[in-house]
Design a protein around this motif. Structure first.
Motif, PDB file in Angstrom:
ATOM      1  N   VAL A  64      12.992  -2.390  -5.142  1.00 38.16           N
ATOM      2  CA  VAL A  64      13.078  -1.633  -3.894  1.00 38.16           C
ATOM      3  C   VAL A  64      12.597  -0.198  -4.104  1.00 38.16           C
ATOM      4  N   PHE A  65      13.084   0.436  -5.178  1.00 42.06           N
ATOM      5  CA  PHE A  65      12.683   1.812  -5.472  1.00 42.06           C
ATOM      6  C   PHE A  65      11.205   1.883  -5.839  1.00 42.06           C
ATOM      7  N   THR A  66      10.706   0.863  -6.521  1.00 44.20           N
ATOM      8  CA  THR A  66       9.286   0.827  -6.884  1.00 44.20           C
ATOM      9  C   THR A  66       8.403   0.890  -5.645  1.00 44.20           C
ATOM     10  N   ARG A  67       8.785   0.171  -4.585  1.00 44.48           N
ATOM     11  CA  ARG A  67       8.007   0.215  -3.342  1.00 44.48           C
ATOM     12  C   ARG A  67       7.993   1.628  -2.764  1.00 44.48           C
ATOM     13  N   GLU A  68       9.137   2.313  -2.854  1.00 47.75           N
ATOM     14  CA  GLU A  68       9.218   3.693  -2.369  1.00 47.75           C
ATOM     15  C   GLU A  68       8.300   4.609  -3.171  1.00 47.75           C
ATOM     16  N   VAL A  69       8.302   4.446  -4.494  1.00 45.15           N
ATOM     17  CA  VAL A  69       7.456   5.271  -5.355  1.00 45.15           C
ATOM     18  C   VAL A  69       5.981   5.013  -5.061  1.00 45.15           C
ATOM     19  N   LYS A  70       5.603   3.749  -4.949  1.00 48.03           N
ATOM     20  CA  LYS A  70       4.209   3.404  -4.683  1.00 48.03           C
ATOM     21  C   LYS A  70       3.721   3.995  -3.361  1.00 48.03           C
ATOM     22  N   ALA A  71       4.581   3.887  -2.335  1.00 48.89           N
ATOM     23  CA  ALA A  71       4.196   4.404  -1.021  1.00 48.89           C
ATOM     24  C   ALA A  71       4.024   5.915  -1.055  1.00 48.89           C
ATOM     25  N   LYS A  72       4.924   6.606  -1.762  1.00 48.61           N
ATOM     26  CA  LYS A  72       4.859   8.058  -1.855  1.00 48.61           C
ATOM     27  C   LYS A  72       3.620   8.511  -2.615  1.00 48.61           C
ATOM     28  N   VAL A  73       3.374   7.882  -3.758  1.00 47.45           N
ATOM     29  CA  VAL A  73       2.227   8.265  -4.581  1.00 47.45           C
ATOM     30  C   VAL A  73       0.917   8.014  -3.847  1.00 47.45           C
ATOM     31  N   LYS A  74       0.859   6.912  -3.123  1.00 44.21           N
ATOM     32  CA  LYS A  74      -0.373   6.537  -2.420  1.00 44.21           C
ATOM     33  C   LYS A  74      -0.831   7.613  -1.440  1.00 44.21           C
ATOM     34  N   ARG A  75       0.128   8.320  -0.843  1.00 43.10           N
ATOM     35  CA  ARG A  75      -0.223   9.331   0.148  1.00 43.10           C
ATOM     36  C   ARG A  75      -0.135  10.765  -0.393  1.00 43.10           C
ATOM     37  N   THR A  76      -0.038  10.897  -1.726  1.00 42.25           N
ATOM     38  CA  THR A  76       0.144  12.217  -2.327  1.00 42.25           C
ATOM     39  C   THR A  76      -1.038  12.581  -3.224  1.00 42.25           C
ATOM     40  N   PRO A  77      -1.854  13.548  -2.828  1.00 40.28           N
ATOM     41  CA  PRO A  77      -3.006  13.959  -3.640  1.00 40.28           C
ATOM     42  C   PRO A  77      -2.570  14.488  -5.012  1.00 40.28           C
ATOM     43  N   GLY A  78      -3.330  14.121  -6.050  1.00 44.29           N
ATOM     44  CA  GLY A  78      -3.092  14.660  -7.389  1.00 44.29           C
ATOM     45  C   GLY A  78      -2.084  13.913  -8.216  1.00 44.29           C
ATOM     46  N   VAL A  79      -1.495  12.840  -7.643  1.00 42.41           N
ATOM     47  CA  VAL A  79      -0.488  12.065  -8.373  1.00 42.41           C
ATOM     48  C   VAL A  79      -0.942  10.605  -8.433  1.00 42.41           C
ATOM     49  N   ARG A  80      -0.831  10.007  -9.608  1.00 42.92           N
ATOM     50  CA  ARG A  80      -1.259   8.630  -9.813  1.00 42.92           C
ATOM     51  C   ARG A  80      -0.133   7.822 -10.448  1.00 42.92           C
ATOM     52  N   LEU A  81      -0.217   6.504 -10.315  1.00 41.63           N
ATOM     53  CA  LEU A  81       0.821   5.609 -10.834  1.00 41.63           C
ATOM     54  C   LEU A  81       0.166   4.453 -11.580  1.00 41.63           C
ATOM     55  N   LEU A  82       0.625   4.200 -12.813  1.00 52.77           N
ATOM     56  CA  LEU A  82       0.150   3.074 -13.608  1.00 52.77           C
ATOM     57  C   LEU A  82       1.340   2.246 -14.087  1.00 52.77           C
ATOM     58  N   ARG A  83       1.108   0.955 -14.268  1.00 50.24           N
ATOM     59  CA  ARG A  83       2.153   0.093 -14.819  1.00 50.24           C
ATOM     60  C   ARG A  83       2.321   0.369 -16.309  1.00 50.24           C
ATOM     61  N   GLU A  84       3.353  -0.251 -16.897  1.00 46.06           N
ATOM     62  CA  GLU A  84       3.645   0.000 -18.308  1.00 46.06           C
ATOM     63  C   GLU A  84       2.486  -0.407 -19.201  1.00 46.06           C
ATOM     64  N   MET A  85       2.460   0.182 -20.390  1.00 46.99           N
ATOM     65  CA  MET A  85       1.389  -0.050 -21.356  1.00 46.99           C
ATOM     66  C   MET A  85       1.988  -0.470 -22.688  1.00 46.99           C
ATOM     67  N   PRO A  86       1.247  -1.240 -23.493  1.00 45.68           N
ATOM     68  CA  PRO A  86       1.702  -1.511 -24.868  1.00 45.68           C
ATOM     69  C   PRO A  86       1.943  -0.194 -25.606  1.00 45.68           C
ATOM     70  N   GLN A  87       2.877  -0.202 -26.543  1.00 40.11           N
ATOM     71  CA  GLN A  87       3.300   1.044 -27.171  1.00 40.11           C
ATOM     72  C   GLN A  87       2.150   1.799 -27.849  1.00 40.11           C
ATOM     73  N   GLU A  88       1.270   1.088 -28.543  1.00 39.62           N
ATOM     74  CA  GLU A  88       0.179   1.777 -29.231  1.00 39.62           C
ATOM     75  C   GLU A  88      -0.776   2.438 -28.234  1.00 39.62           C
ATOM     76  N   ASP A  89      -1.005   1.789 -27.088  1.00 42.79           N
ATOM     77  CA  ASP A  89      -1.844   2.393 -26.047  1.00 42.79           C
ATOM     78  C   ASP A  89      -1.150   3.595 -25.422  1.00 42.79           C
TER      79      ASP A  89
END
Length: 346
Positions: free
Chosen positions: A209-234
């Motif tokens: 539920v909170f993830t949907r809120e974060v995605k919606a906020k970031v989508k309409r906010t200039p200068g902020v991006r969102l990525l899913r988790e990454m392997p530790q070495e990356d």
């Protein structure tokens, strides 16, 4: 010994990384350590059956409430590693507090990451004060040598020359206690003044539920991006390439991302809360902010003051070397686990 190790094992989270590191410490001493997710063994009967079937002799749990309560009453000795949730959230709920006190009565030892965590636990459960030890998290960073920073930027939707960018990386699971939206509006205003600064949030989608809120906020906010988790070495490679690492949590036990950034010689800007202040000394090993406006002021100062950046980076690296030794952590857990030899029942 044959050991059961219970932890919350969401992929690419601090809990999972810590649990895997401690498991490696124990297996290096010759123990067989079965690492299990708490969600896989949710009832007392499941735990009892598993202990019997696997001929387990002792146990360890990461998180006093989430893991420790599952180990009560099974007749095998166990130890506990406190999680930040235990002392920042669950401690304030009466029923959970009582359960945790009972778990500590039965535990042979408990490990806190900081002196402040130990003191808080001792105040709440005085009967356990002599069995609580402090062992900071040990840090080993291994960046992926094949990691491509330009590809990372492209995946983040940032199509500018890497040479002129200042990327601020916030590493956290998407849940409310991590408060990933805390800095978003203030950062976006700064980005609109200076288009070469970006904030990138990287982490697993923990709360749907909170993830949907974060995605919606970031989508309409200039200068902020969102990525899913990454392997530790990356992730370590991304940390090493960014300008600074952020932490905006409401509460923390001990942020692995902060320590990893220090080890990789990257500046840290962290919200001024007890868990962060235990690691980050303002203007020495990093910068602490109390509100989004102060964050922007400090971030601008860091961008414009290479001498400050150099000093913070050097101090942070030395702090991790002195106080977050992987070898010291290994020795501590190997010694503590020896106290579990023998039954709790006479």
């Amino acid at each position: 010994m044959r050991l059961l190790f219970l932890a919350v094992l969401r992929r690419h989270t601090g809990n999972a990384v810590t649990a895997e590191r401690v498991r490696e410490h124990l297996e290096a001493a010759g123990h067989i350590c079965l690492l299990k997710d708490t969600s896989d063994l949710e009832s007392s009967s499941e735990i009892a059956h598993f202990i019997k079937a696997e001929k387990l002799e002792a146990a360890l749990a990461l998180h006093l409430y989430r893991g420790g309560r599952l180990l009560q009453g099974h007749g095998i000795p166990f130890g506990i590693i406190f999680g930040g949730t235990d002392l920042n959230e669950d401690i304030n709920q009466r029923e959970k507090n009582q359960v945790m006190g009972k778990v500590l009565e039965e535990a042979r030892f408990a490990v806190a990451f900081t002196e402040s965590m130990k003191e808080m636990a001792q105040m709440q459960w005085p009967h356990a004060r002599d069995k609580i030890y402090v062992q900071s998290q040990g840090i080993v960073t291994v960046p992926n040598a094949a990691f491509n920073w330009n590809t990372f930027l492209h995946c983040s939707g940032i199509n500018q020359s890497a040479d002129n960018l200042h990327i601020f990386l916030l590493v956290c699971g998407l849940r409310q206690v991590k408060d990933p939206l805390y800095l978003v509006d203030a950062f976006s205003e700064w980005h609109q003044e200076e288009p070469n600064v970006y904030m990138v949030i990287v982490g697993p989608e923990v709360d749907p539920v909170f993830t949907r809120e974060v995605k919606a906020k970031v989508k309409r906010t200039p200068g902020v991006r969102l990525l899913r988790e990454m392997p530790q070495e990356d992730l370590h490679a991304a940390l090493k390439n960014c300008f600074a690492v952020l932490n905006s949590s409401v509460s923390e036990g001990m942020s692995a991302a902060i320590l990893e950034a220090m080890d990789l010689e990257v500046p840290v800007l962290a919200r001024n809360i007890p868990g962060n202040a235990a690691v980050v000394k303002h203007e020495v090993t990093g910068l602490l902010f109390s509100d989004p406006q102060e964050f922007v002021q400090l971030a601008k100062r860091l961008v414009s003051d290479p001498a400050l950046e150099k000093e913070i980076v050097a101090n942070g690296k030395e702090y991790v070397r002195m106080y977050h030794s992987w070898q010291v952590e290994r020795d501590t857990y190997q010694n503590l686990i020896c106290t579990l030899e023998g039954s709790t029942e006479e």
